[in-house]
Write a protein that holds these residues in place. Structure first.
Motif, PDB file in Angstrom:
ATOM      1  N   LYS A 149      -0.258   3.759   2.827  1.00 16.14           N
ATOM      2  CA  LYS A 149       0.303   3.481   4.158  1.00 16.14           C
ATOM      3  C   LYS A 149       1.777   3.867   4.187  1.00 16.14           C
ATOM      4  O   LYS A 149       2.270   4.401   5.176  1.00 16.14           O
ATOM      5  CB  LYS A 149       0.165   1.993   4.494  1.00 16.14           C
TER       6      LYS A 149
ATOM      7  N   VAL B 265      10.506 -13.629  10.330  1.00 12.18           N
ATOM      8  CA  VAL B 265       9.491 -13.659  11.395  1.00 12.18           C
ATOM      9  C   VAL B 265       8.350 -14.557  10.926  1.00 12.18           C
ATOM     10  O   VAL B 265       7.597 -14.210  10.004  1.00 12.18           O
ATOM     11  CB  VAL B 265       8.972 -12.235  11.705  1.00 12.18           C
TER      12      VAL B 265
ATOM     13  N   SER C  29       0.819  -1.212   0.000  1.00 13.27           N
ATOM     14  CA  SER C  29       0.000   0.000   0.000  1.00 13.27           C
ATOM     15  C   SER C  29       0.858   1.271   0.000  1.00 13.27           C
ATOM     16  O   SER C  29       1.534   1.588   0.993  1.00 13.27           O
ATOM     17  CB  SER C  29      -0.918  -0.014   1.228  1.00 13.27           C
TER      18      SER C  29
ATOM     19  N   THR D 179      -1.808  -7.340  16.077  1.00 11.21           N
ATOM     20  CA  THR D 179      -1.385  -6.628  14.865  1.00 11.21           C
ATOM     21  C   THR D 179      -2.587  -6.427  13.940  1.00 11.21           C
ATOM     22  O   THR D 179      -3.721  -6.681  14.335  1.00 11.21           O
ATOM     23  CB  THR D 179      -0.297  -7.440  14.135  1.00 11.21           C
TER      24      THR D 179
HETATM   25  N1  LIG Z   1       0.658 -11.344  14.805  1.00 17.77           N
HETATM   26  C1  LIG Z   1       0.837 -12.555  15.300  1.00 17.77           C
HETATM   27  O1  LIG Z   1       0.152 -12.991  16.242  1.00 17.77           O
HETATM   28  C2  LIG Z   1       1.910 -13.443  14.702  1.00 17.77           C
HETATM   29  C3  LIG Z   1       2.129 -14.703  15.286  1.00 17.77           C
HETATM   30  C4  LIG Z   1       3.114 -15.537  14.759  1.00 17.77           C
HETATM   31  C5  LIG Z   1       3.845 -15.119  13.652  1.00 17.77           C
HETATM   32  N2  LIG Z   1       3.599 -13.880  13.103  1.00 17.77           N
HETATM   33  C6  LIG Z   1       4.400 -13.475  11.936  1.00 17.77           C
HETATM   34  O2  LIG Z   1       4.910 -12.186  12.131  1.00 17.77           O
HETATM   35  C7  LIG Z   1       5.036 -11.511  10.864  1.00 17.77           C
HETATM   36  C8  LIG Z   1       4.391 -10.132  10.964  1.00 17.77           C
HETATM   37  O3  LIG Z   1       3.033 -10.334  11.241  1.00 17.77           O
HETATM   38  P1  LIG Z   1       2.044  -9.148  11.648  1.00 17.77           P
HETATM   39  O4  LIG Z   1       0.893  -9.807  12.318  1.00 17.77           O
HETATM   40  O5  LIG Z   1       2.822  -8.105  12.327  1.00 17.77           O
HETATM   41  O6  LIG Z   1       1.607  -8.626  10.201  1.00 17.77           O
HETATM   42  P2  LIG Z   1       0.323  -7.760   9.761  1.00 17.77           P
HETATM   43  O7  LIG Z   1      -0.020  -6.761  10.802  1.00 17.77           O
HETATM   44  O8  LIG Z   1      -0.742  -8.712   9.335  1.00 17.77           O
HETATM   45  O9  LIG Z   1       0.911  -6.994   8.510  1.00 17.77           O
HETATM   46  C9  LIG Z   1       1.303  -7.692   7.360  1.00 17.77           C
HETATM   47  C10 LIG Z   1       1.925  -6.722   6.371  1.00 17.77           C
HETATM   48  O10 LIG Z   1       2.197  -7.432   5.151  1.00 17.77           O
HETATM   49  C11 LIG Z   1       1.973  -6.533   4.071  1.00 17.77           C
HETATM   50  N3  LIG Z   1       1.603  -7.268   2.858  1.00 17.77           N
HETATM   51  C12 LIG Z   1       0.500  -8.024   2.656  1.00 17.77           C
HETATM   52  N4  LIG Z   1       0.486  -8.508   1.406  1.00 17.77           N
HETATM   53  C13 LIG Z   1       1.609  -8.027   0.798  1.00 17.77           C
HETATM   54  C14 LIG Z   1       2.147  -8.163  -0.498  1.00 17.77           C
HETATM   55  N5  LIG Z   1       1.541  -8.912  -1.431  1.00 17.77           N
HETATM   56  N6  LIG Z   1       3.306  -7.528  -0.785  1.00 17.77           N
HETATM   57  C15 LIG Z   1       3.927  -6.766   0.145  1.00 17.77           C
HETATM   58  N7  LIG Z   1       3.468  -6.607   1.391  1.00 17.77           N
HETATM   59  C16 LIG Z   1       2.319  -7.230   1.725  1.00 17.77           C
HETATM   60  C17 LIG Z   1       0.828  -5.623   4.517  1.00 17.77           C
HETATM   61  O11 LIG Z   1       1.026  -4.328   3.929  1.00 17.77           O
HETATM   62  P3  LIG Z   1       0.116  -3.703   2.761  1.00 17.77           P
HETATM   63  O12 LIG Z   1      -1.218  -3.403   3.353  1.00 17.77           O
HETATM   64  O13 LIG Z   1       0.891  -2.535   2.340  1.00 17.77           O
HETATM   65  O14 LIG Z   1       0.027  -4.757   1.690  1.00 17.77           O
HETATM   66  C18 LIG Z   1       1.036  -5.537   6.017  1.00 17.77           C
HETATM   67  O15 LIG Z   1       1.729  -4.375   6.336  1.00 17.77           O
HETATM   68  C19 LIG Z   1       4.362 -12.403   9.821  1.00 17.77           C
HETATM   69  O16 LIG Z   1       5.326 -13.099   9.097  1.00 17.77           O
HETATM   70  C20 LIG Z   1       3.545 -13.366  10.657  1.00 17.77           C
HETATM   71  O17 LIG Z   1       3.405 -14.621  10.046  1.00 17.77           O
HETATM   72  C21 LIG Z   1       2.651 -13.042  13.604  1.00 17.77           C
END
Ligand SMILES: NC(=O)c1ccc[n+]([C@@H]2O[C@H](COP(=O)([O-])OP(=O)(O)OC[C@H]3O[C@@H](n4cnc5c(N)ncnc54)[C@H](OP(=O)(O)O)[C@@H]3O)[C@@H](O)[C@H]2O)c1
Length: 275
Positions: free
Chosen positions: A37, A135, A34, A197
């Motif tokens: 953003k 991550v 985005s 998140t």
């Molecule tokens: N949150 C948890 O509880 C949790 C638990 C275990 C592991 N994790 C891991 O931690 C990492 C971060 O997770 P999060 O929860 O912080 O993430 P999140 O808040 O869901 O954010 C994901 C980000 O990925 C970007 N994104 C989505 N599709 C995309 C694309 N096609 N190309 C480029 N960017 C893209 C989005 O940005 P845009 O809107 O700009 O596309 C968004 O900023 C992930 O790998 C997740 O698997 C998270």
């Protein structure tokens, strides 16, 4: 001043880390889809006096071509990189294919991480103590790689696709360290645990309500960011390491970090990407 590249840095843990690094005086390059953003992130950095050190690259990392473009652009613009932090993810309750014909979760959450990890290694090796932080979800048993159907042409399920990409990322770390062990770049797998998140994705109603609950109960982003910041400041000595909620875990258990499967997946991926 370190140069830190963060995919998925528009939201959640990636965004929290971007703010933490800017406050610490580092240069931060956020990759996200985005552009709006991204512009907001740059405007905030500007307000805090860190505008010159904040960069945004718009890219859809579910496309291999875009991941490769990002590799070229970052290498040309920055030359040397200190850290690559892989956070981009997007949950899909319904199966989707990218324009390149890959299942979307596998493409975004695994293939792009493979392309960026290997593609940016030359730029990382120019730094004194470089690190890649993937991550994802190490430390949790997951089903094996679907060698016959990695793209879930049959039996797609959003959660299963996430766990499959998670397993592929654990193996990416193992294979990367085996191949680049004599280099300087350390590979660190991080499971942040449940964190509040944005949970970017397209959810069916049942999954949406489950995710809302996880979001309400999840730890604040700052708690997930702290251990990642620590490994950027002081990467572990070993080529591969893994952390679950800040606690280091072993990487020798073949049920979690299968070296044979890792070598097979690396070869399989290279063949796929060479098509
Ligand atoms: N949150 C948890 O509880 C949790 C638990 C275990 C592991 N994790 C891991 O931690 C990492 C971060 O997770 P999060 O929860 O912080 O993430 P999140 O808040 O869901 O954010 C994901 C980000 O990925 C970007 N994104 C989505 N599709 C995309 C694309 N096609 N190309 C480029 N960017 C893209 C989005 O940005 P845009 O809107 O700009 O596309 C968004 O900023 C992930 O790998 C997740 O698997 C998270």
């Amino acid at each position: 001043m370190k140069t830190v590249v963060i995919t998925g840095g528009n939201d959640g843990i990636g965004r929290g880390l971007a703010q933490e690094r800017l406050e610490r005086g580092d240069r931060v390059v956020v990759i996200g889809r985005s552009a709006d953003k991204g512009q907001r992130l740059l405007a905030e950095a500007e307000k805090r006096g860190a505008g010159e050190r904040a960069h945004f690259v718009a890219a859809d990392l579910s496309l291999v071509g875009e991941s490769r473009r990002v590799v070229g652009e970052l290498t040309e613009t920055f030359g040397a990189l200190d850290a690559l932090v892989l956070c981009a993810r997007f949950f899909r309750s319904a199966r989707a294919e990218t324009a390149e014909g890959y299942e979307s979760t596998f493409a975004l959450e695994y293939l792009s991480r493979h392309v960026l990890s290997h593609g940016l290694t030359d730029a990382l090796e120019k730094s004194e103590s470089p690190v890649i932080v993937n991550v994802s979800g190490p430390g949790i048993p997951k089903p094996p790689i679907r060698w016959d159907d990695p793209h879930f042409r049959a039996g797609y399920d959003g959660l299963a696709a996430q766990r499959h990409a998670g397993m592929a990322n654990d193996l990416l770390g193992v294979a990367y360290a085996a191949r680049n062990g004599s280099g300087r770049t350390r590979y660190v797998l991080v499971n942040p645990g449940s964190t509040a998140t944005s949970f970017a994705g397209e959810y069916d109603p049942v999954t949406k309500s489950q995710v809302e609950m996880i979001r309400r109960m999840g730890k604040p982003v700052e708690q997930a960011v702290a251990p990642i910041a620590e490994v950027i400041d002081a990467p572990p000595a070993e080529p591969l390491s893994a952390f679950v909620e800040g606690q280091r875990i072993g990487v020798d258990d073949p049920r979690l970090f299968d070296r044979e499967a890792a070598a097979r997946l690396a070869e399989f991926t290279e063949r796929l990407l060479a098509r």
